[in-house]
Design an enzyme around this catalytic site. Structure first.
Site, PDB file in Angstrom:
ATOM      1  N   LYS A 174      20.894 -38.945  16.595  1.00 20.87           N
ATOM      2  CA  LYS A 174      21.516 -39.938  15.704  1.00 20.87           C
ATOM      3  C   LYS A 174      23.028 -40.014  15.936  1.00 20.87           C
ATOM      4  CE  LYS A 174      19.734 -38.019  11.988  1.00 20.87           C
ATOM      5  NZ  LYS A 174      18.785 -37.068  12.619  1.00 20.87           N
ATOM      6  N   THR A 175      23.681 -38.873  16.021  1.00 19.41           N
ATOM      7  CA  THR A 175      25.129 -38.867  16.264  1.00 19.41           C
ATOM      8  C   THR A 175      25.454 -39.437  17.637  1.00 19.41           C
ATOM      9  OG1 THR A 175      25.416 -36.924  14.828  1.00 19.41           O
ATOM     10  CG2 THR A 175      27.184 -37.411  16.380  1.00 19.41           C
ATOM     11  N   ASP A 202      27.662 -39.251   8.675  1.00 20.78           N
ATOM     12  CA  ASP A 202      26.494 -38.397   8.853  1.00 20.78           C
ATOM     13  C   ASP A 202      25.994 -37.920   7.485  1.00 20.78           C
ATOM     14  OD1 ASP A 202      24.540 -37.038  10.186  1.00 20.78           O
ATOM     15  OD2 ASP A 202      25.799 -35.343  10.768  1.00 20.78           O
ATOM     16  N   THR A 241      18.690 -37.641   7.383  1.00 23.40           N
ATOM     17  CA  THR A 241      17.420 -36.938   7.620  1.00 23.40           C
ATOM     18  C   THR A 241      16.468 -37.121   6.447  1.00 23.40           C
ATOM     19  OG1 THR A 241      18.410 -34.917   6.702  1.00 23.40           O
ATOM     20  CG2 THR A 241      18.510 -35.200   9.092  1.00 23.40           C
ATOM     21  N   ARG A 252      17.899 -31.334  20.889  1.00 27.13           N
ATOM     22  CA  ARG A 252      18.917 -30.338  20.544  1.00 27.13           C
ATOM     23  C   ARG A 252      18.379 -28.923  20.767  1.00 27.13           C
ATOM     24  NH1 ARG A 252      21.015 -30.807  14.651  1.00 27.13           N
ATOM     25  NH2 ARG A 252      22.047 -32.645  15.532  1.00 27.13           N
TER      26      ARG A 252
END
Length: 348
Positions: A72-73, A117, A166, A225
């Site tokens: 997402k980032t 975020d 999230t 990640r």
């Protein structure tokens, strides 16, 4: 003493830190063409950004929703990079007052991308201010107190808000409806993860074969990640135990991940602790969330948000109105049997 006179042994940690930060930055793709996975989202996003560029306007506000670690980032950075726009980054938990958000919004330049975020964790007063900012590019600031307080409108430069969450269900409907595009990110398949790992291995200068990459891909819970994190641990293991050559094969991968308590399904120490408690102490369940959290010594929120989604997704755990219940696959994976089955065997 000047920087040039600093002893080399004192500079080493600083240089190493800079190297690691440079690597972290290099891992993030800078364009949609480099981004691996999320094919449907990439196509939708490409259309949105290209249309905005052709019309000479700022792109619509964008919301990225999905589990942690799926990009997402990175996608927010790509939105800014693709349009050659400046990027401002903020965090929902840090915006606890409307004044915090007003300070950020009032300092934006035309066309800037504002990334927030964990946007669902913003204060309610800030959320309400964001409604007007997203629609009309202005905010109302209260001046004074009590009966003499007045509302002063403040015009904002056109901007694109990119939110990441999230927990999309925690976003209020008025805020969610103001995003022009909502992207739901999905977990990655093994083939996509292998491409992610191959790219990261090349950046690390790690000599690793396809079988070893496939072994890591099968243990990283569908999350890039985690894949990159495990790859770095394999790199360290290969560097230490392969006479400094840094070569990693499937045996090195298995040894490294066993050392770091990651099993063949990708379960880590906490995952196994939760499952073993359910299987051994509660005979497969049902077990309430709070009881389970106390039994493993973790917060209930950690169990619910971090551990359970993966265990449910791979079919080891189910949620019922009475609590958490282990599946037949869980008994098989841990090599255990329910008490009823053990009793029947004893009778025979």
């Amino acid at each position: 003493m000047s920087f040039d006179d600093t002893p080399a042994e004192l500079l080493a940690p600083e240089l190493e830190s800079e190297t690691e930060l440079a690597f972290e930055g290099a891992l993030r793709p800078s364009s949609l063409a480099e981004f691996v996975g999320q094919v449907k989202v990439r196509g939708q996003l490409q259309l949105l950004l290209t249309a905005a560029t052709m019309q000479g306007r700022t792109p619509d506000h964008i919301l990225f929703a999905g589990p942690p670690g799926l990009g997402k980032t990175t996608l927010a950075m790509i939105v800014a990079h693709e349009g050659n726009r400046p990027l401002r980054m903020a965090s929902g938990p840090a915006i606890q007052h409307a004044g915090d958000l007003a300070a950020v919004l009032s300092s934006l330049v035309p066309g800037e991308v504002l990334f927030i975020d964990e946007i669902h964790r913003m204060a309610r007063s800030a959320e309400e201010m964001l409604y007007l900012a997203m629609e009309d590019f202005r905010i109302d600031i209260m001046v004074g107190k009590g009966a003499g307080a007045t509302s002063v409108p403040l015009e904002l430069a056109p901007f694109t808000l990119v939110g990441a969450t999230t927990r999309a269900g925690l976003l209020p409907n008025p805020l969610r409806d103001r995003f022009g595009f909502t992207a739901h990110l999905e977990f990655y398949g093994d083939e996509e993860l292998e491409r992610v790992l191959s790219r990261a291995a090349a950046l690390l200068g790690l000599d690793i074969d396809k079988a070893a990459i496939a072994e890591i891909a099968g243990r990283c819970r569908g999350t890039p990640r985690i894949a990159n994190r495990l790859l770095r641990r394999v790199r360290d293991y290969a560097l230490v135990y392969s006479t400094g050559t840094g070569t990693a094969d499937v045996h090195a991968v298995r040894a490294a991940l066993e050392l770091y308590d990651v099993d063949a399904l990708g379960l880590d120490r906490l995952d196994r602790a939760v499952m073993e408690i359910i299987l051994s102490r509660f005979d497969g369940g049902p077990v309430g969330l709070n009881t389970l959290a106390v039994s493993v010594g973790e917060e209930a929120e950690t169990i619910e948000a971090v551990v359970e989604p993966f265990l449910v997704r791979i079919g080891l755990l189910t949620r019922t109105p009475r609590g958490r219940v282990a599946t037949a696959a869980a008994w098989q994976h841990f090599g255990m049997q329910p008490a009823a089955a053990r009793s029947m065997q004893d009778d025979l």
